[in-house]
Motif scaffolding. Structure first.
Motif, PDB file in Angstrom:
ATOM      1  N   ALA A  83       0.831  -1.208   0.000  1.00 13.08           N
ATOM      2  CA  ALA A  83       0.000   0.000   0.000  1.00 13.08           C
ATOM      3  C   ALA A  83       0.868   1.261   0.000  1.00 13.08           C
ATOM      4  O   ALA A  83       0.637   2.203  -0.773  1.00 13.08           O
ATOM      5  N   ILE A  84       1.873   1.283   0.886  1.00  9.62           N
ATOM      6  CA  ILE A  84       2.742   2.461   0.991  1.00  9.62           C
ATOM      7  C   ILE A  84       3.483   2.682  -0.318  1.00  9.62           C
ATOM      8  O   ILE A  84       3.514   3.802  -0.865  1.00  9.62           O
ATOM      9  N   GLU A  85       4.095   1.629  -0.836  1.00  8.94           N
ATOM     10  CA  GLU A  85       4.925   1.780  -2.033  1.00  8.94           C
ATOM     11  C   GLU A  85       4.088   2.045  -3.280  1.00  8.94           C
ATOM     12  O   GLU A  85       4.548   2.724  -4.209  1.00  8.94           O
ATOM     13  N   TYR A  86       2.854   1.560  -3.289  1.00  8.43           N
ATOM     14  CA  TYR A  86       1.977   1.872  -4.418  1.00  8.43           C
ATOM     15  C   TYR A  86       1.715   3.379  -4.475  1.00  8.43           C
ATOM     16  O   TYR A  86       1.851   4.013  -5.538  1.00  8.43           O
ATOM     17  N   VAL A  87       1.337   3.960  -3.336  1.00 10.89           N
ATOM     18  CA  VAL A  87       1.009   5.392  -3.324  1.00 10.89           C
ATOM     19  C   VAL A  87       2.276   6.226  -3.550  1.00 10.89           C
ATOM     20  O   VAL A  87       2.251   7.221  -4.280  1.00 10.89           O
ATOM     21  N   GLU A 102     -10.351  14.156  -3.587  1.00 11.22           N
ATOM     22  CA  GLU A 102     -11.014  12.882  -3.306  1.00 11.22           C
ATOM     23  C   GLU A 102     -10.113  11.722  -3.702  1.00 11.22           C
ATOM     24  O   GLU A 102      -9.451  11.767  -4.751  1.00 11.22           O
ATOM     25  N   PRO A 103     -10.071  10.656  -2.899  1.00  6.34           N
ATOM     26  CA  PRO A 103      -9.170   9.536  -3.204  1.00  6.34           C
ATOM     27  C   PRO A 103      -9.468   8.882  -4.552  1.00  6.34           C
ATOM     28  O   PRO A 103      -8.553   8.409  -5.221  1.00  6.34           O
ATOM     29  N   ALA A 104     -10.730   8.849  -4.961  1.00 10.62           N
ATOM     30  CA  ALA A 104     -11.070   8.264  -6.262  1.00 10.62           C
ATOM     31  C   ALA A 104     -10.436   9.058  -7.400  1.00 10.62           C
ATOM     32  O   ALA A 104      -9.971   8.486  -8.393  1.00 10.62           O
ATOM     33  N   VAL A 105     -10.404  10.381  -7.244  1.00 14.39           N
ATOM     34  CA  VAL A 105      -9.794  11.240  -8.271  1.00 14.39           C
ATOM     35  C   VAL A 105      -8.279  11.031  -8.290  1.00 14.39           C
ATOM     36  O   VAL A 105      -7.659  10.941  -9.358  1.00 14.39           O
ATOM     37  N   THR A 106      -7.684  10.954  -7.107  1.00 17.98           N
ATOM     38  CA  THR A 106      -6.238  10.725  -7.020  1.00 17.98           C
ATOM     39  C   THR A 106      -5.864   9.398  -7.672  1.00 17.98           C
ATOM     40  O   THR A 106      -4.893   9.318  -8.429  1.00 17.98           O
ATOM     41  N   TYR A 107      -6.657   8.360  -7.391  1.00 19.07           N
ATOM     42  CA  TYR A 107      -6.387   7.033  -7.961  1.00 19.07           C
ATOM     43  C   TYR A 107      -6.573   7.042  -9.470  1.00 19.07           C
ATOM     44  O   TYR A 107      -5.760   6.471 -10.218  1.00 19.07           O
ATOM     45  N   GLU A 108      -7.617   7.695  -9.943  1.00 17.44           N
ATOM     46  CA  GLU A 108      -7.913   7.714 -11.377  1.00 17.44           C
ATOM     47  C   GLU A 108      -6.862   8.508 -12.151  1.00 17.44           C
ATOM     48  O   GLU A 108      -6.366   8.064 -13.199  1.00 17.44           O
ATOM     49  N   ASN A 109      -6.482   9.685 -11.622  1.00 14.42           N
ATOM     50  CA  ASN A 109      -5.539  10.555 -12.331  1.00 14.42           C
ATOM     51  C   ASN A 109      -4.088  10.193 -12.076  1.00 14.42           C
ATOM     52  O   ASN A 109      -3.187  10.687 -12.756  1.00 14.42           O
ATOM     53  N   LYS A 110      -3.867   9.362 -11.063  1.00 20.75           N
ATOM     54  CA  LYS A 110      -2.504   8.940 -10.671  1.00 20.75           C
ATOM     55  C   LYS A 110      -1.610  10.138 -10.337  1.00 20.75           C
ATOM     56  O   LYS A 110      -0.414  10.147 -10.613  1.00 20.75           O
ATOM     57  N   GLN A 111      -2.207  11.149  -9.689  1.00 17.80           N
ATOM     58  CA  GLN A 111      -1.420  12.293  -9.254  1.00 17.80           C
ATOM     59  C   GLN A 111      -2.158  13.043  -8.151  1.00 17.80           C
ATOM     60  O   GLN A 111      -3.378  12.961  -8.035  1.00 17.80           O
ATOM     61  N   GLY A 112      -1.380  13.750  -7.330  1.00 22.93           N
ATOM     62  CA  GLY A 112      -1.974  14.523  -6.255  1.00 22.93           C
ATOM     63  C   GLY A 112      -0.907  15.137  -5.371  1.00 22.93           C
ATOM     64  O   GLY A 112       0.277  14.771  -5.445  1.00 22.93           O
ATOM     65  N   ASP A 113      -1.320  16.084  -4.528  1.00 22.49           N
ATOM     66  CA  ASP A 113      -0.363  16.712  -3.610  1.00 22.49           C
ATOM     67  C   ASP A 113      -0.237  15.853  -2.355  1.00 22.49           C
ATOM     68  O   ASP A 113      -0.736  14.730  -2.286  1.00 22.49           O
ATOM     69  N   CYS A 114       0.440  16.379  -1.343  1.00 20.61           N
ATOM     70  CA  CYS A 114       0.697  15.587  -0.136  1.00 20.61           C
ATOM     71  C   CYS A 114      -0.592  15.184   0.556  1.00 20.61           C
ATOM     72  O   CYS A 114      -0.712  14.066   1.077  1.00 20.61           O
ATOM     73  N   ALA A 168      -3.581  14.766  -0.897  1.00 16.88           N
ATOM     74  CA  ALA A 168      -4.270  13.776  -1.721  1.00 16.88           C
ATOM     75  C   ALA A 168      -3.627  12.396  -1.582  1.00 16.88           C
ATOM     76  O   ALA A 168      -4.317  11.383  -1.431  1.00 16.88           O
ATOM     77  N   LYS A 169      -2.302  12.357  -1.627  1.00 15.63           N
ATOM     78  CA  LYS A 169      -1.608  11.068  -1.526  1.00 15.63           C
ATOM     79  C   LYS A 169      -1.792  10.460  -0.137  1.00 15.63           C
ATOM     80  O   LYS A 169      -1.971   9.247   0.004  1.00 15.63           O
ATOM     81  N   SER A 170      -1.747  11.301   0.888  1.00 12.46           N
ATOM     82  CA  SER A 170      -1.933  10.806   2.252  1.00 12.46           C
ATOM     83  C   SER A 170      -3.341  10.270   2.461  1.00 12.46           C
ATOM     84  O   SER A 170      -3.542   9.231   3.110  1.00 12.46           O
ATOM     85  N   VAL A 171      -4.335  10.973   1.920  1.00 12.42           N
ATOM     86  CA  VAL A 171      -5.728  10.520   2.050  1.00 12.42           C
ATOM     87  C   VAL A 171      -5.907   9.177   1.352  1.00 12.42           C
ATOM     88  O   VAL A 171      -6.544   8.249   1.893  1.00 12.42           O
ATOM     89  N   LEU A 172      -5.363   9.024   0.151  1.00  9.70           N
ATOM     90  CA  LEU A 172      -5.486   7.750  -0.560  1.00  9.70           C
ATOM     91  C   LEU A 172      -4.830   6.619   0.229  1.00  9.70           C
ATOM     92  O   LEU A 172      -5.398   5.526   0.354  1.00  9.70           O
TER      93      LEU A 172
END
Length: 673
Positions: free
Chosen positions: A299-303, A323-335, A337-341
């Motif tokens: 999980a950690i290394e994936y994010v 939103e975590p769904a947006v972060t997962y779909e777009n494969k990008q985000g700030d700190c 977004a990544k922490s929430v996912l």
């Protein structure tokens, strides 16, 4: 680009009513020579006749105004004044009110001689850091040595819908000025036009004897202002050993009120969608792993490695987490977004996790600052597992290992994103493993020495060394080790100026193993050394290996009066084997010297095994880290590090030269030592 907004980045206009207006004659009247000003000129310094600085905050915008007049007596200051850059944030506007010089008693308007360009600010604009900052380049023609430059400007930051935290809370830190400058008049004014009360805290101010005064906390209601004013002023702070006095201004809230404000914002994001709905493929991979430790690592290394880190440099706290769904779909985000996912994934596999807010750069000052959400500039994840708390930065890349084997993040203060929270301090930490575990074998036969170093790195060291070997040319790596060994073997004492590659022949360095689960990275260095002995000016021969990494110069030399020493050294273990076909002095003081240090903040052990042809040293260094050494305990801490440096950070053996006369000389020296 969708929703692109063109904004005006600068304007030339009169100052706002709250800042006040000053006419030309009043300016000239304020620029008067004095004994104080003449003394600065005689000392070869530039002089600021006056500096008026005002900070104005309301519920709709923040503004900062400056009016100043200073000499251009030094070529370096003339150069800086002729071409300067002003960086403005998104939606921030730079207002130029006046650019003038006083030359031979005549006030000259320099705005007609000023060229202004607006550029994209390229600082931090790569590597996933997005910035809509603009750089305003200002060039003033025909500035001359001994002009007095007068600048009057302001920066205005109106709040947008994204700036919900700035609308709700104010945060500003005034820091006392650079002590190079002398000021005929220095004035700072903070104006509160917000509906909420603002607290301000004066910290690290000193009495006439230089002793730090107790912090003072005061309050400003709407319409009130605070003024700090000095005449004939040079900041007396000792910049190398003291903290500059500062005043922290923040909306009057406590930490529990702030955590109650921010926690529902994150909870709303957590509730938007379940992992099953937006990441079925990820769940399939998780379910295929045999145990929980591996699931956490995955999980950690994936994010960290699959979600691209995009940092919006304008405002870490300026908008809600993605939103975590947006972060997962777009494969990008700030700190955030990544922490929430990452938290959502950990929630799914049944591991307790929470978001925490931190600021690594100002961590020391957290205990002095007033409570404010705007103090934080980064979000990470706290994981509670098997009775221990672990902190993971989801924005880091290329880190490995199960949870207990991953790298350690050094910081002390954090706010957990949960209701009813206080600012928390982490517990001190002692590594359960050695970050560096190294075995040195130096075997000498006749005039040839064979040197082998076998090193296992773990935790942060493994991650760093893995990246180093991946990104660095192997010849450069070998040269780095050769250079280190040149000093460790004391060859710098008898063959300085020699090409190091000619000393360490056939040098190789290889990766022996790389265990990404245990996060252990093992390497081996080998070289052949002709003339392996260090020879002193009296032609005495020695074999030496002293690892200066064990000598913590930063601890031994630390002199700051206000900042406690931050303890963050790695744990280390060394086995040093030096053996030769010559006889050695088995009773030489430093060869047999051992040490045992049990300091509250580190344990150090050096043990020796000596034979007639060589010796082995076993050294272990185990620090208690992630803490500040209290001032009243620091000198003992320093002294114990001096003990380590007193020939306890390695091993040396003295060669007994063959022959009857040499044996007699050795016995004579031994008898009368």
């Amino acid at each position: 680009m969708d929703n692109q907004i063109e904004i005006e980045n600068y304007r030339i206009q009169k100052s706002e009513e709250w800042a006040g207006n000053i006419d030309d004659q009043e300016l000239i009247n304020r620029i008067q020579d004095s004994d104080f000003a003449r003394q600065q000129n005689n000392d070869g310094k530039d002089f600021c006749y006056f500096l008026d600085k005002k900070y104005h905050t309301s519920n709709t915008q923040n503004s900062e105004y400056v009016c100043m007049a200073y000499t251009l007596n030094e070529p370096a200051n003339l150069e800086r004044a002729s071409v300067s850059d002003i960086v403005v944030e998104e939606n921030e506007v730079y207002h130029i009110h006046r650019i003038s010089v006083l030359r031979d008693g005549v006030l000259i308007d320099k705005i007609p001689d000023t060229k202004i360009k607006v550029l994209d600010s390229e600082n931090h604009s790569s590597g996933g850091i997005l910035s809509s900052n603009k750089k305003i380049n200002i060039t003033i023609k025909d500035l001359r040595l001994y002009d007095i430059l007068i600048l009057e400007d302001s920066r205005v930051k109106p709040f947008t819908e994204r700036d919900f935290l700035r609308k709700e809370f104010s945060k500003y830190v005034w820091v006392s000025p650079d002590n190079y400058w002398a000021y005929g008049s220095y004035k700072f004014t903070f104006i509160n036009e917000r509906n909420e009360k603002i607290a301000f805290k004066k910290t690290f101010f000193r009495d006439e004897s230089g002793n730090v005064l107790e912090p003072e906390v005061h309050y400003l209601d709407k319409g009130e202002q605070f003024v700090f004013e000095e005449t004939n002023y040079i900041n007396p702070v000792d910049a190398n050993r003291e903290i500059f006095p500062f005043i922290d201004f923040a909306t009057d809230k406590n930490w529990k009120e702030l955590s109650d404000y921010i926690a529902p914002i994150y909870q709303e994001i957590f509730n938007t969608a379940s992992l099953k709905d937006f990441a079925p493929n990820l769940i399939e991979k998780l379910e295929s792993l045999p145990d929980l430790d591996e699931k956490i690592q995955f999980a950690i290394e994936y994010v960290q490695n699959n979600i691209y880190y995009i940092f919006n440099a304008d405002e870490m706290n300026g908008h809600k987490p993605q939103e975590p769904a947006v972060t997962y779909e777009n494969k990008q985000g700030d700190c955030k977004a990544k922490s929430v996912l990452l938290k959502v994934i950990l929630d799914y596999i049944g591991v307790e996790a929470s978001i925490v807010l931190v600021n690594f750069h100002t961590d020391f000052y957290m205990k002095y600052y007033l409570p404010s959400l705007l103090t934080f500039n980064h979000a990470i994840v706290k994981i509670s597992y098997k009775g221990e708390d672990y902190f993971v930065d989801a924005t880091t890349r290329d880190e490995f290992g199960t949870l207990e084997n991953r790298g350690f993040i050094y910081f002390m203060h954090y706010l957990e994103v949960k209701p009813d929270q206080e600012l928390q301090e982490r517990k001190p930490y002692r590594y359960p493993y050695f970050c560096v575990d190294e075995k040195i074998d130096f075997q000498v036969q006749d005039t040839i020495g064979k040197l082998t170093l076998t090193t296992t790195y773990k935790g942060n060291r493994a991650n760093a060394m893995r990246r180093y070997f991946k990104n660095t040319n192997r010849r450069e790596v070998i040269d780095s080790w050769n250079n280190f060994l040149f000093y460790s073997l004391n060859y710098s004492g008898d063959r300085n100026g020699t090409d190091i590659r000619n000393i360490f022949k056939d040098a190789t360095i290889d990766i022996v193993s790389d265990d990404k689960k245990q996060n252990e990275f093992k390497i081996q260095y080998q070289a052949i050394i002709e003339n392996p002995y260090y020879v002193d000016p009296k032609n005495n021969r020695f074999l030496m290996y002293f690892d200066r990494n064990l000598v913590k110069a930063s601890a031994r030399d630390y002199m700051h009066k206000d900042l406690p020493f931050w303890h963050n050294f790695d744990s280390e273990k060394y086995e040093i084997n030096l053996y030769t076909d010559q006889k050695i002095d088995t009773e030489e003081k430093y060869t047999v010297q051992e040490s045992m240090i049990n300091n509250p903040y580190f344990d150090f052990k050096s043990r020796k095994k000596v034979s007639k042809h060589g010796a082995t040293a076993y050294i272990e260094y185990s620090p208690l880290v992630n803490l500040e050494i209290p001032k009243d305990e620091f000198e003992k801490f320093r002294t114990d590090h001096h003990t380590v440096a007193d020939s306890n950070f390695g091993l040396g053996i003295d060669i007994i030269e063959p022959g009857l006369m040499n044996m007699l000389k050795f016995n004579f020296k031994k008898k009368f030592k």
